[in-house]
Design a protein around this motif. Structure first.
Motif, short mmCIF file in Angstrom:
data_model
loop_
_atom_site.label_atom_id
_atom_site.label_comp_id
_atom_site.label_asym_id
_atom_site.label_seq_id
_atom_site.Cartn_x
_atom_site.Cartn_y
_atom_site.Cartn_z
N LEU A 44 0.87 -1.19 0.07
CA LEU A 44 -0.12 -0.04 -0.08
C LEU A 44 0.81 1.41 -0.09
O LEU A 44 0.53 2.12 -0.81
CB LEU A 44 -0.92 -0.16 1.22
N ASN A 45 1.79 1.26 0.75
CA ASN A 45 2.74 2.55 1.11
C ASN A 45 3.65 2.71 -0.44
O ASN A 45 3.61 3.90 -1.03
CB ASN A 45 3.69 2.35 1.87
N ALA A 46 3.76 1.41 -1.10
CA ALA A 46 4.53 1.50 -2.37
C ALA A 46 3.55 2.34 -3.38
O ALA A 46 3.95 3.16 -4.23
CB ALA A 46 5.06 0.40 -2.82
N LYS A 47 2.28 1.89 -3.50
CA LYS A 47 1.44 2.38 -4.44
C LYS A 47 1.07 3.91 -3.93
O LYS A 47 1.07 4.73 -5.08
CB LYS A 47 0.20 1.52 -4.60
N ALA A 48 1.05 4.23 -2.80
CA ALA A 48 0.69 5.55 -2.54
C ALA A 48 1.63 6.43 -2.80
O ALA A 48 1.76 7.72 -3.18
CB ALA A 48 0.29 5.83 -1.10
N ASN A 49 3.00 5.90 -2.44
CA ASN A 49 4.23 6.85 -3.14
C ASN A 49 4.33 6.93 -4.38
O ASN A 49 4.72 7.92 -4.92
CB ASN A 49 5.65 5.99 -2.51
N ALA A 50 3.88 6.11 -5.27
CA ALA A 50 4.03 6.15 -6.77
C ALA A 50 2.93 7.26 -7.18
O ALA A 50 3.19 7.92 -7.98
CB ALA A 50 3.67 4.89 -7.44
N VAL A 51 1.67 7.37 -6.57
CA VAL A 51 0.64 8.21 -6.73
C VAL A 51 1.29 9.51 -6.56
O VAL A 51 1.15 10.49 -7.30
CB VAL A 51 -0.63 7.82 -6.15
N SER A 52 1.77 9.80 -5.26
CA SER A 52 2.17 11.09 -4.86
C SER A 52 3.54 11.61 -5.69
O SER A 52 3.49 12.71 -6.25
CB SER A 52 2.60 11.14 -3.54
N ALA A 53 4.36 10.53 -6.26
CA ALA A 53 5.32 10.92 -7.22
C ALA A 53 4.91 11.20 -8.38
O ALA A 53 5.60 12.23 -8.85
CB ALA A 53 6.51 9.56 -7.00
N GLN A 54 4.03 10.57 -8.93
CA GLN A 54 3.48 11.01 -10.23
C GLN A 54 2.75 12.38 -10.39
O GLN A 54 3.18 13.39 -11.00
CB GLN A 54 2.76 9.95 -10.72
#
Length: 461
Positions: free
Chosen positions: A389-399
Protein backbone atom coordinates in the motif's frame (compact mmCIF):
# COMPACT_ATOMS: atom_id res chain seq x y z
CA UNK A 1 -19.28 6.32 15.51
CA UNK A 2 -20.39 9.86 14.80
CA UNK A 3 -17.17 10.58 12.88
CA UNK A 4 -17.58 7.30 11.05
CA UNK A 5 -21.12 8.26 10.11
CA UNK A 6 -20.05 11.68 8.86
CA UNK A 7 -17.33 10.27 6.64
CA UNK A 8 -19.59 7.42 5.56
CA UNK A 9 -22.12 9.96 4.30
CA UNK A 10 -19.33 11.95 2.68
CA UNK A 11 -18.06 8.83 0.95
CA UNK A 12 -21.56 8.10 -0.30
CA UNK A 13 -21.77 11.66 -1.64
CA UNK A 14 -18.44 11.28 -3.39
CA UNK A 15 -19.57 7.97 -4.94
CA UNK A 16 -22.87 9.43 -6.16
CA UNK A 17 -21.07 12.46 -7.61
CA UNK A 18 -18.59 10.19 -9.36
CA UNK A 19 -21.38 8.11 -10.90
CA UNK A 20 -23.15 11.24 -12.12
CA UNK A 21 -20.03 12.68 -13.68
CA UNK A 22 -19.03 9.40 -15.29
CA UNK A 23 -21.84 9.99 -17.77
CA UNK A 24 -20.23 13.26 -18.84
CA UNK A 25 -16.94 14.05 -20.49
CA UNK A 26 -13.98 13.73 -18.12
CA UNK A 27 -12.19 16.94 -17.21
CA UNK A 28 -8.65 17.26 -18.52
CA UNK A 29 -5.76 19.24 -17.12
CA UNK A 30 -6.14 21.67 -20.02
CA UNK A 31 -9.82 22.11 -19.09
CA UNK A 32 -8.83 22.96 -15.52
CA UNK A 33 -6.30 25.57 -16.64
CA UNK A 34 -8.76 27.06 -19.11
CA UNK A 35 -11.41 27.24 -16.39
CA UNK A 36 -9.02 28.95 -14.00
CA UNK A 37 -8.03 31.49 -16.67
CA UNK A 38 -11.67 32.36 -17.39
CA UNK A 39 -12.76 32.32 -13.75
CA UNK A 40 -9.92 34.13 -11.99
CA UNK A 41 -10.87 37.35 -10.23
CA UNK A 42 -7.17 38.03 -9.75
CA UNK A 43 -6.73 38.23 -13.52
CA UNK A 44 -9.76 40.53 -13.81
CA UNK A 45 -8.27 42.78 -11.13
CA UNK A 46 -4.92 43.07 -12.88
CA UNK A 47 -6.52 43.58 -16.29
CA UNK A 48 -8.31 46.57 -14.80
CA UNK A 49 -4.99 47.84 -13.41
CA UNK A 50 -3.53 47.51 -16.91
CA UNK A 51 -6.38 49.56 -18.36
CA UNK A 52 -5.71 52.19 -15.69
CA UNK A 53 -2.06 52.26 -16.80
CA UNK A 54 -3.22 52.64 -20.43
CA UNK A 55 -5.12 55.75 -19.40
CA UNK A 56 -1.84 57.18 -18.10
CA UNK A 57 -0.58 57.30 -21.70
CA UNK A 58 -3.77 59.04 -22.80
CA UNK A 59 -3.42 61.64 -20.04
CA UNK A 60 0.24 62.24 -20.89
CA UNK A 61 -0.67 62.73 -24.56
CA UNK A 62 -3.38 65.20 -23.55
CA UNK A 63 -0.67 67.53 -22.20
CA UNK A 64 0.37 68.26 -25.81
CA UNK A 65 -3.18 69.07 -26.95
CA UNK A 66 -4.91 72.48 -26.91
CA UNK A 67 -6.93 73.17 -23.78
CA UNK A 68 -10.26 74.96 -24.32
CA UNK A 69 -12.36 76.16 -21.39
CA UNK A 70 -15.40 78.35 -20.95
CA UNK A 71 -16.72 80.47 -18.12
CA UNK A 72 -20.19 82.01 -17.77
CA UNK A 73 -20.87 84.69 -15.15
CA UNK A 74 -24.05 86.49 -14.15
CA UNK A 75 -23.58 89.49 -11.83
CA UNK A 76 -25.85 91.91 -10.00
CA UNK A 77 -24.48 95.15 -8.51
CA UNK A 78 -25.93 98.21 -6.77
CA UNK A 79 -24.24 101.59 -6.19
CA UNK A 80 -25.83 103.43 -3.23
CA UNK A 81 -24.18 106.74 -4.19
CA UNK A 82 -25.67 106.88 -7.65
CA UNK A 83 -28.59 104.64 -6.82
CA UNK A 84 -27.81 102.60 -9.95
CA UNK A 85 -28.50 98.91 -10.26
CA UNK A 86 -26.83 96.85 -12.98
CA UNK A 87 -27.12 93.29 -14.18
CA UNK A 88 -24.51 91.81 -16.49
CA UNK A 89 -23.83 88.45 -18.15
CA UNK A 90 -20.38 87.46 -19.35
CA UNK A 91 -19.27 84.48 -21.41
CA UNK A 92 -15.57 83.80 -21.91
CA UNK A 93 -13.72 81.21 -23.99
CA UNK A 94 -10.06 80.58 -23.24
CA UNK A 95 -7.61 78.56 -25.27
CA UNK A 96 -4.11 77.51 -24.24
CA UNK A 97 -1.50 75.46 -26.08
CA UNK A 98 1.90 74.31 -24.95
CA UNK A 99 4.50 75.29 -27.53
CA UNK A 100 7.79 74.06 -26.08
CA UNK A 101 8.87 72.51 -22.78
CA UNK A 102 12.28 71.01 -23.66
CA UNK A 103 10.84 67.50 -24.01
CA UNK A 104 9.22 67.26 -20.57
CA UNK A 105 5.86 66.19 -21.96
CA UNK A 106 7.42 63.70 -24.37
CA UNK A 107 9.43 62.22 -21.54
CA UNK A 108 6.21 61.90 -19.53
CA UNK A 109 4.56 60.05 -22.41
CA UNK A 110 7.53 57.71 -22.71
CA UNK A 111 7.49 57.00 -18.98
CA UNK A 112 3.81 56.08 -19.15
CA UNK A 113 4.37 53.84 -22.18
CA UNK A 114 7.12 51.95 -20.38
CA UNK A 115 4.85 51.62 -17.36
CA UNK A 116 2.16 50.10 -19.57
CA UNK A 117 4.64 47.58 -20.98
CA UNK A 118 5.77 46.65 -17.46
CA UNK A 119 2.17 46.24 -16.32
CA UNK A 120 1.45 43.93 -19.26
CA UNK A 121 4.32 41.68 -18.20
CA UNK A 122 3.06 41.72 -14.61
CA UNK A 123 -0.31 40.56 -15.95
CA UNK A 124 1.42 37.65 -17.70
CA UNK A 125 3.16 36.77 -14.44
CA UNK A 126 -0.23 36.70 -12.68
CA UNK A 127 -1.54 34.52 -15.50
CA UNK A 128 1.27 32.04 -14.86
CA UNK A 129 0.43 31.92 -11.16
CA UNK A 130 -3.24 31.27 -11.92
CA UNK A 131 -2.46 28.44 -14.35
CA UNK A 132 0.07 26.88 -11.98
CA UNK A 133 -2.51 26.97 -9.17
CA UNK A 134 -4.88 25.09 -11.50
CA UNK A 135 -2.22 22.45 -12.20
CA UNK A 136 -1.54 22.07 -8.50
CA UNK A 137 -5.25 21.77 -7.66
CA UNK A 138 -5.84 19.25 -10.47
CA UNK A 139 -2.91 16.99 -9.60
CA UNK A 140 -3.64 17.12 -5.87
CA UNK A 141 -7.25 16.15 -6.51
CA UNK A 142 -6.21 13.23 -8.74
CA UNK A 143 -3.66 12.12 -6.15
CA UNK A 144 -6.13 12.27 -3.28
CA UNK A 145 -8.82 10.48 -5.31
CA UNK A 146 -6.44 7.62 -6.10
CA UNK A 147 -5.24 7.43 -2.51
CA UNK A 148 -8.84 7.12 -1.31
CA UNK A 149 -9.31 4.26 -3.79
CA UNK A 150 -6.13 2.61 -2.47
CA UNK A 151 -7.29 3.01 1.12
CA UNK A 152 -10.69 1.54 0.29
CA UNK A 153 -9.08 -1.44 -1.42
CA UNK A 154 -6.69 -1.86 1.50
CA UNK A 155 -9.65 -1.92 3.87
CA UNK A 156 -11.26 -4.70 1.82
CA UNK A 157 -8.05 -6.71 1.81
CA UNK A 158 -7.54 -6.39 5.57
CA UNK A 159 -11.18 -7.33 6.13
CA UNK A 160 -10.58 -10.53 4.20
CA UNK A 161 -7.39 -11.12 6.17
CA UNK A 162 -9.32 -10.72 9.42
CA UNK A 163 -11.92 -13.27 8.29
CA UNK A 164 -9.14 -15.66 7.35
CA UNK A 165 -7.48 -15.09 10.71
CA UNK A 166 -10.74 -15.88 12.52
CA UNK A 167 -11.15 -19.08 10.51
CA UNK A 168 -7.61 -20.18 11.32
CA UNK A 169 -8.13 -19.27 14.98
CA UNK A 170 -11.25 -21.44 15.09
CA UNK A 171 -9.30 -24.48 13.93
CA UNK A 172 -6.40 -23.69 16.24
CA UNK A 173 -3.79 -22.73 13.63
CA UNK A 174 -3.10 -19.28 15.14
CA UNK A 175 -3.55 -17.59 18.49
CA UNK A 176 -5.90 -14.90 19.68
CA UNK A 177 -3.00 -12.46 19.41
CA UNK A 178 -2.96 -12.87 15.62
CA UNK A 179 -6.67 -12.09 15.46
CA UNK A 180 -6.26 -9.03 17.66
CA UNK A 181 -3.41 -7.84 15.44
CA UNK A 182 -5.63 -8.08 12.37
CA UNK A 183 -8.46 -6.27 14.20
CA UNK A 184 -6.10 -3.45 15.19
CA UNK A 185 -4.81 -3.13 11.65
CA UNK A 186 -8.39 -3.02 10.35
CA UNK A 187 -9.26 -0.21 12.76
CA UNK A 188 -6.16 1.66 11.66
CA UNK A 189 -7.13 1.19 7.99
CA UNK A 190 -10.55 2.68 8.70
CA UNK A 191 -8.96 5.69 10.38
CA UNK A 192 -6.56 6.19 7.45
CA UNK A 193 -9.44 5.94 5.00
CA UNK A 194 -11.40 8.56 6.94
CA UNK A 195 -8.39 10.89 6.90
CA UNK A 196 -7.90 10.30 3.16
CA UNK A 197 -11.54 11.12 2.47
CA UNK A 198 -11.23 14.33 4.48
CA UNK A 199 -8.15 15.33 2.48
CA UNK A 200 -10.02 14.55 -0.72
CA UNK A 201 -12.91 16.81 0.24
CA UNK A 202 -10.49 19.65 0.98
CA UNK A 203 -8.85 19.15 -2.43
CA UNK A 204 -12.27 19.28 -4.07
CA UNK A 205 -12.97 22.64 -2.42
CA UNK A 206 -9.60 24.03 -3.50
CA UNK A 207 -10.20 22.82 -7.06
CA UNK A 208 -13.63 24.46 -7.11
CA UNK A 209 -12.22 27.77 -5.88
CA UNK A 210 -9.38 27.77 -8.42
CA UNK A 211 -11.18 26.41 -11.50
CA UNK A 212 -14.62 27.89 -10.84
CA UNK A 213 -16.70 24.70 -10.92
CA UNK A 214 -17.10 21.47 -9.02
CA UNK A 215 -14.77 18.71 -10.18
CA UNK A 216 -16.04 15.85 -12.26
CA UNK A 217 -14.12 12.78 -13.28
CA UNK A 218 -10.51 13.75 -13.92
CA UNK A 219 -8.71 12.16 -16.82
CA UNK A 220 -5.02 11.30 -16.85
CA UNK A 221 -2.89 14.43 -17.32
CA UNK A 222 -1.33 13.12 -20.54
CA UNK A 223 2.13 13.88 -21.85
CA UNK A 224 4.49 16.20 -20.00
CA UNK A 225 4.95 19.64 -21.57
CA UNK A 226 8.25 20.33 -23.29
CA UNK A 227 10.62 22.42 -21.17
CA UNK A 228 14.36 22.56 -21.82
CA UNK A 229 17.23 20.16 -22.46
CA UNK A 230 19.26 21.35 -19.48
CA UNK A 231 19.13 23.59 -16.45
CA UNK A 232 21.45 26.12 -18.10
CA UNK A 233 19.28 26.27 -21.22
CA UNK A 234 16.18 26.80 -19.08
CA UNK A 235 17.92 29.54 -17.10
CA UNK A 236 19.13 31.34 -20.23
CA UNK A 237 15.65 31.32 -21.73
CA UNK A 238 14.09 32.52 -18.47
CA UNK A 239 16.49 35.47 -18.14
CA UNK A 240 15.62 36.55 -21.67
CA UNK A 241 11.86 36.09 -21.68
CA UNK A 242 10.42 35.71 -18.18
CA UNK A 243 7.68 38.32 -17.64
CA UNK A 244 9.16 39.40 -14.30
CA UNK A 245 12.47 40.10 -16.03
CA UNK A 246 10.84 42.05 -18.84
CA UNK A 247 8.70 44.01 -16.37
CA UNK A 248 11.83 45.00 -14.42
CA UNK A 249 13.52 46.16 -17.62
CA UNK A 250 10.53 48.31 -18.58
CA UNK A 251 10.49 49.78 -15.07
CA UNK A 252 14.11 50.85 -15.48
CA UNK A 253 13.24 52.49 -18.82
CA UNK A 254 10.29 54.29 -17.20
CA UNK A 255 12.56 55.57 -14.44
CA UNK A 256 15.07 56.84 -17.02
CA UNK A 257 12.27 58.76 -18.74
CA UNK A 258 11.32 60.17 -15.35
CA UNK A 259 14.82 61.61 -14.98
CA UNK A 260 14.55 63.27 -18.40
CA UNK A 261 11.20 64.73 -17.39
CA UNK A 262 12.64 66.07 -14.13
CA UNK A 263 15.59 67.67 -15.95
CA UNK A 264 13.32 69.33 -18.50
CA UNK A 265 11.20 70.77 -15.69
CA UNK A 266 14.22 72.90 -14.66
CA UNK A 267 14.06 74.75 -17.99
CA UNK A 268 11.58 77.38 -19.20
CA UNK A 269 8.47 76.51 -21.19
CA UNK A 270 6.56 78.45 -23.83
CA UNK A 271 2.80 78.50 -24.26
CA UNK A 272 0.17 80.25 -26.36
CA UNK A 273 -3.01 81.70 -24.83
CA UNK A 274 -6.12 83.14 -26.50
CA UNK A 275 -9.26 84.56 -24.89
CA UNK A 276 -12.61 85.62 -26.31
CA UNK A 277 -15.17 87.39 -24.11
CA UNK A 278 -18.72 88.67 -24.51
CA UNK A 279 -20.45 90.87 -21.90
CA UNK A 280 -24.03 92.17 -21.98
CA UNK A 281 -25.79 94.46 -19.47
CA UNK A 282 -29.06 92.52 -20.04
CA UNK A 283 -30.85 95.76 -20.98
CA UNK A 284 -29.70 95.81 -24.57
CA UNK A 285 -27.81 99.10 -24.15
CA UNK A 286 -24.22 97.96 -23.69
CA UNK A 287 -22.44 95.01 -25.27
CA UNK A 288 -18.71 94.45 -24.94
CA UNK A 289 -16.53 92.04 -26.89
CA UNK A 290 -12.96 91.30 -25.83
CA UNK A 291 -10.23 89.36 -27.61
CA UNK A 292 -6.66 88.65 -26.62
CA UNK A 293 -3.74 86.58 -27.90
CA UNK A 294 -0.49 86.10 -26.02
CA UNK A 295 2.67 84.01 -25.97
CA UNK A 296 4.20 83.37 -22.57
CA UNK A 297 7.62 82.08 -21.65
CA UNK A 298 7.98 81.03 -18.04
CA UNK A 299 10.49 79.11 -16.00
CA UNK A 300 11.58 78.47 -12.45
CA UNK A 301 14.04 80.76 -10.65
CA UNK A 302 13.75 79.55 -7.11
CA UNK A 303 11.25 77.10 -5.61
CA UNK A 304 12.92 76.29 -2.33
CA UNK A 305 14.89 73.38 -3.81
CA UNK A 306 11.74 71.56 -4.95
CA UNK A 307 12.72 70.85 -8.55
CA UNK A 308 16.27 69.83 -7.60
CA UNK A 309 14.82 67.44 -5.06
CA UNK A 310 12.52 65.97 -7.70
CA UNK A 311 15.50 65.33 -9.97
CA UNK A 312 17.39 63.56 -7.20
CA UNK A 313 14.27 61.61 -6.38
CA UNK A 314 13.94 60.48 -10.01
CA UNK A 315 17.57 59.35 -10.00
CA UNK A 316 17.02 57.39 -6.80
CA UNK A 317 13.96 55.73 -8.33
CA UNK A 318 16.04 54.80 -11.38
CA UNK A 319 18.72 53.28 -9.13
CA UNK A 320 16.05 51.36 -7.23
CA UNK A 321 14.64 50.01 -10.51
CA UNK A 322 18.12 48.89 -11.56
CA UNK A 323 18.56 47.15 -8.23
CA UNK A 324 15.19 45.49 -8.70
CA UNK A 325 16.28 44.28 -12.14
CA UNK A 326 19.45 42.79 -10.66
CA UNK A 327 17.49 41.05 -7.89
CA UNK A 328 14.89 39.78 -10.35
CA UNK A 329 17.57 38.23 -12.54
CA UNK A 330 18.99 36.31 -9.58
CA UNK A 331 15.54 35.26 -8.36
CA UNK A 332 14.64 33.91 -11.80
CA UNK A 333 17.85 31.89 -12.04
CA UNK A 334 17.31 30.58 -8.55
CA UNK A 335 13.72 29.67 -9.36
CA UNK A 336 14.77 27.75 -12.47
CA UNK A 337 17.45 25.89 -10.53
CA UNK A 338 15.01 24.88 -7.80
CA UNK A 339 12.34 23.85 -10.31
CA UNK A 340 14.87 21.79 -12.29
CA UNK A 341 16.00 20.00 -9.12
CA UNK A 342 12.37 19.28 -8.19
CA UNK A 343 11.72 17.77 -11.62
CA UNK A 344 14.76 15.48 -11.37
CA UNK A 345 13.82 14.47 -7.84
CA UNK A 346 10.22 13.73 -8.79
CA UNK A 347 11.32 11.67 -11.81
CA UNK A 348 13.66 9.62 -9.65
CA UNK A 349 10.92 9.07 -7.06
CA UNK A 350 8.48 7.97 -9.76
CA UNK A 351 10.94 5.43 -11.18
CA UNK A 352 11.89 4.14 -7.73
CA UNK A 353 8.28 3.82 -6.61
CA UNK A 354 7.46 1.68 -9.65
CA UNK A 355 10.29 -0.68 -8.75
CA UNK A 356 9.09 -0.64 -5.15
CA UNK A 357 5.58 -1.66 -6.25
CA UNK A 358 6.90 -4.61 -8.27
CA UNK A 359 9.01 -5.86 -5.39
CA UNK A 360 6.25 -5.31 -2.81
CA UNK A 361 3.72 -7.22 -4.94
CA UNK A 362 6.04 -10.20 -5.21
CA UNK A 363 6.75 -10.05 -1.48
CA UNK A 364 3.08 -9.81 -0.56
CA UNK A 365 2.04 -12.73 -2.71
CA UNK A 366 4.89 -14.80 -1.33
CA UNK A 367 4.19 -13.97 2.31
CA UNK A 368 0.50 -14.68 1.90
CA UNK A 369 1.22 -18.05 0.30
CA UNK A 370 3.68 -18.93 3.04
CA UNK A 371 1.12 -17.89 5.68
CA UNK A 372 -1.41 -20.31 4.20
CA UNK A 373 1.17 -23.06 4.73
CA UNK A 374 1.77 -21.98 8.31
CA UNK A 375 5.30 -20.66 7.92
CA UNK A 376 4.26 -17.00 8.21
CA UNK A 377 2.17 -15.16 10.78
CA UNK A 378 -0.82 -12.92 10.27
CA UNK A 379 1.36 -9.96 11.22
CA UNK A 380 3.79 -10.84 8.42
CA UNK A 381 0.92 -10.79 5.92
CA UNK A 382 -0.40 -7.48 7.22
CA UNK A 383 3.05 -5.92 7.13
CA UNK A 384 3.56 -7.06 3.55
CA UNK A 385 0.18 -5.62 2.61
CA UNK A 386 1.11 -2.33 4.28
CA UNK A 387 4.38 -2.22 2.35
CA UNK A 388 2.51 -2.70 -0.91
CA UNK A 389 0.00 0.00 0.00
CA UNK A 390 2.78 2.42 0.91
CA UNK A 391 4.52 1.69 -2.39
CA UNK A 392 1.38 2.40 -4.40
CA UNK A 393 0.66 5.58 -2.43
CA UNK A 394 4.24 6.73 -2.97
CA UNK A 395 3.88 6.13 -6.70
CA UNK A 396 0.68 8.17 -6.87
CA UNK A 397 2.27 11.05 -4.92
CA UNK A 398 5.47 10.90 -6.98
CA UNK A 399 3.60 11.08 -10.28
CA UNK A 400 1.55 14.03 -9.05
CA UNK A 401 4.71 15.77 -7.86
CA UNK A 402 6.42 15.16 -11.20
CA UNK A 403 3.65 16.86 -13.16
CA UNK A 404 3.48 19.77 -10.75
CA UNK A 405 7.26 20.16 -10.82
CA UNK A 406 7.34 20.09 -14.63
CA UNK A 407 4.72 22.82 -14.91
CA UNK A 408 6.53 24.77 -12.19
CA UNK A 409 9.68 24.57 -14.31
CA UNK A 410 7.69 25.84 -17.28
CA UNK A 411 6.47 28.77 -15.16
CA UNK A 412 9.99 29.55 -13.96
CA UNK A 413 10.98 29.83 -17.62
CA UNK A 414 8.11 32.23 -18.28
CA UNK A 415 6.28 29.84 -20.60
CA UNK A 416 3.24 28.80 -18.55
CA UNK A 417 0.80 30.94 -20.54
CA UNK A 418 -2.37 30.26 -22.50
CA UNK A 419 -0.56 31.22 -25.70
CA UNK A 420 2.36 28.84 -25.19
CA UNK A 421 0.10 26.00 -24.07
CA UNK A 422 -2.44 26.83 -26.79
CA UNK A 423 -5.36 26.55 -24.40
CA UNK A 424 -8.84 26.87 -25.85
CA UNK A 425 -9.98 30.03 -24.09
CA UNK A 426 -11.16 33.48 -25.03
CA UNK A 427 -7.89 35.35 -24.71
CA UNK A 428 -7.65 38.82 -23.25
CA UNK A 429 -5.94 41.20 -25.70
CA UNK A 430 -3.94 43.78 -23.70
CA UNK A 431 -3.37 45.95 -26.78
CA UNK A 432 -7.02 46.36 -27.78
CA UNK A 433 -7.92 48.81 -25.03
CA UNK A 434 -4.56 50.59 -25.29
CA UNK A 435 -4.97 51.22 -29.00
CA UNK A 436 -8.36 52.81 -28.35
CA UNK A 437 -7.26 55.13 -25.54
CA UNK A 438 -3.63 56.02 -26.30
CA UNK A 439 -4.67 59.05 -28.39
CA UNK A 440 -6.94 60.29 -25.58
CA UNK A 441 -10.30 60.33 -27.43
CA UNK A 442 -13.19 62.28 -25.94
CA UNK A 443 -16.43 60.56 -25.01
CA UNK A 444 -18.44 62.06 -27.86
CA UNK A 445 -16.04 60.94 -30.59
CA UNK A 446 -16.33 57.80 -32.70
CA UNK A 447 -13.42 56.25 -30.85
CA UNK A 448 -15.00 57.21 -27.54
CA UNK A 449 -18.16 55.38 -28.57
CA UNK A 450 -16.08 52.29 -29.31
CA UNK A 451 -14.56 52.56 -25.85
CA UNK A 452 -18.02 52.68 -24.31
CA UNK A 453 -18.88 49.43 -26.09
CA UNK A 454 -15.68 47.80 -24.85
CA UNK A 455 -16.37 48.83 -21.26
CA UNK A 456 -19.93 47.52 -21.46
CA UNK A 457 -18.64 44.23 -22.86
CA UNK A 458 -16.26 43.99 -19.93
CA UNK A 459 -19.15 44.59 -17.59
CA UNK A 460 -17.52 47.64 -16.05
CA UNK A 461 -20.33 50.11 -16.62
Amino acid sequence: MRVKGIFGKAATGILVASMAFSMAKADTLADAMAGAYSHSGLLDQNRALLRAADEGVAQANAALRPILNYAATAAHSYNSTTNVTSNTATITLSLSQLLHDWGASQAGIEAQKQTVLATRQQLISIEQNVLLAAVDAYMNLRRDTEIVALRENNLRVITRELRAANDRFEVGEITRTDVATAEARLAGARAELAAARGTLMMSQEIYTAVVGKRPGTLSAPGAFPATAASASAASSLAVRSHPDMLAAQYQVAAAEAGIAQARAAMRPSTSLSANLGFTDDLRGTTTTNTRSLSVTASGPIYQGGLISSRLRQAMAQRDAARGGLHATRHNIRQGVGIAWAQVLSARAQTAASQEQIKAAEVAFEGVREEASLGSRTTLDVLNAEQELLNAKANAVSAQSAEYTATYSLLASMGLLTVDHLNLRVQRYDPEAYYNLVKSAPVSRSKQGAQLDKVLKALGKE
